[in-house]
Design a protein around this motif. Structure first.
Motif, PDB file in Angstrom:
ATOM      1  N   GLY A 152     -14.203 -15.752 -30.414  1.00  0.00           N
ATOM      2  CA  GLY A 152     -13.699 -16.420 -31.612  1.00  0.00           C
ATOM      3  C   GLY A 152     -14.639 -17.512 -32.095  1.00  0.00           C
ATOM      4  O   GLY A 152     -14.850 -17.685 -33.299  1.00  0.00           O
ATOM      5  N   ARG A 212     -12.369 -19.901 -32.761  1.00  0.00           N
ATOM      6  CA  ARG A 212     -12.789 -20.006 -34.163  1.00  0.00           C
ATOM      7  C   ARG A 212     -12.418 -21.376 -34.720  1.00  0.00           C
ATOM      8  O   ARG A 212     -13.205 -22.036 -35.386  1.00  0.00           O
ATOM      9  N   PRO A 243      -8.223 -19.949 -40.754  1.00  0.00           N
ATOM     10  CA  PRO A 243      -9.009 -19.043 -41.587  1.00  0.00           C
ATOM     11  C   PRO A 243      -8.678 -19.186 -43.068  1.00  0.00           C
ATOM     12  O   PRO A 243      -7.572 -19.595 -43.425  1.00  0.00           O
ATOM     13  N   ARG A 288      -8.622 -16.196 -29.200  1.00  0.00           N
ATOM     14  CA  ARG A 288      -9.716 -15.933 -30.137  1.00  0.00           C
ATOM     15  C   ARG A 288      -9.648 -16.891 -31.328  1.00  0.00           C
ATOM     16  O   ARG A 288     -10.663 -17.448 -31.762  1.00  0.00           O
ATOM     17  N   GLU A 300     -17.555 -15.973 -33.880  1.00  0.00           N
ATOM     18  CA  GLU A 300     -17.133 -15.619 -35.247  1.00  0.00           C
ATOM     19  C   GLU A 300     -17.167 -16.859 -36.137  1.00  0.00           C
ATOM     20  O   GLU A 300     -17.610 -16.799 -37.290  1.00  0.00           O
ATOM     21  N   GLY A 301     -16.681 -17.973 -35.623  1.00  0.00           N
ATOM     22  CA  GLY A 301     -16.686 -19.221 -36.387  1.00  0.00           C
ATOM     23  C   GLY A 301     -18.093 -19.691 -36.694  1.00  0.00           C
ATOM     24  O   GLY A 301     -18.376 -20.139 -37.810  1.00  0.00           O
ATOM     25  N   GLU A 339     -19.400 -17.526 -39.476  1.00  0.00           N
ATOM     26  CA  GLU A 339     -18.785 -17.882 -40.751  1.00  0.00           C
ATOM     27  C   GLU A 339     -19.383 -19.172 -41.292  1.00  0.00           C
ATOM     28  O   GLU A 339     -19.691 -19.269 -42.482  1.00  0.00           O
TER      29      GLU A 339
END
Length: 148
Positions: free
Chosen positions: A136, A37, A45, A33, A139-140, A143
């Motif tokens: 993942g 990302r 992160p 994951r 999610e990236g 973001e």
């Protein structure tokens, strides 16, 4: 099989981080994951919500400018390497939605073709791992969109 994480050249591989609160070096699913990302954002992160902390003090500084060079590398577990290489072969096979062209997920019919041509030993397992990487990556993407 190697005892520790494997370093690979070319963008993904190296010294990297992972998901907050999870040692991605020991958890294969968390490593997958985090790899997705990292593929989107190109860095680990935001450690501990640094961006919101800087904003609270009125500082307009992007956390990326404060990252060390080794934050821009990512460690891939040996057992995840095959799934990651197949995922990277699928990098142009995203489905898009809406006027903004938001990536909603991989085109699984294209992923199936890539799996067949890659001649992996356990295509079902690799597909499941690709789905974790995909989560993942999504999610990236989210973001990255939130920061724009």
């Amino acid at each position: 099989m190697a005892a520790g994480p494997e370093r690979r050249p070319g963008g993904v591989g190296g010294a990297g981080g992972g998901l907050p609160g999870i040692d991605h070096k020991k958890e294969p699913a968390a490593n997958l994951r985090a790899a997705g990302r990292f593929w989107v954002l190109g860095h680990r992160p935001d450690p501990g919500g640094l961006e919101s902390d800087l904003a609270a003090f009125g500082l307009d500084i992007r956390p990326e400018s404060l990252f060390r060079e080794d934050d821009k590398e990512f460690e891939v577990l040996p057992e995840n390497w095959e799934a990651l290489t197949v995922f990277l072969k699928c990098a142009t096979q995203w489905r898009y939605a809406g006027m903004a062209g938001v990536q909603t997920g991989l085109d699984y019919s294209a992923v199936d073709v890539v799996l067949k041509f890659s001649q992996v030993d356990a295509p079902g397992q690799i597909f499941e791992q690709i789905q974790i990487i995909e989560a993942g990556a999504i999610e990236g993407f989210a973001e990255r969109q939130d920061r724009q």
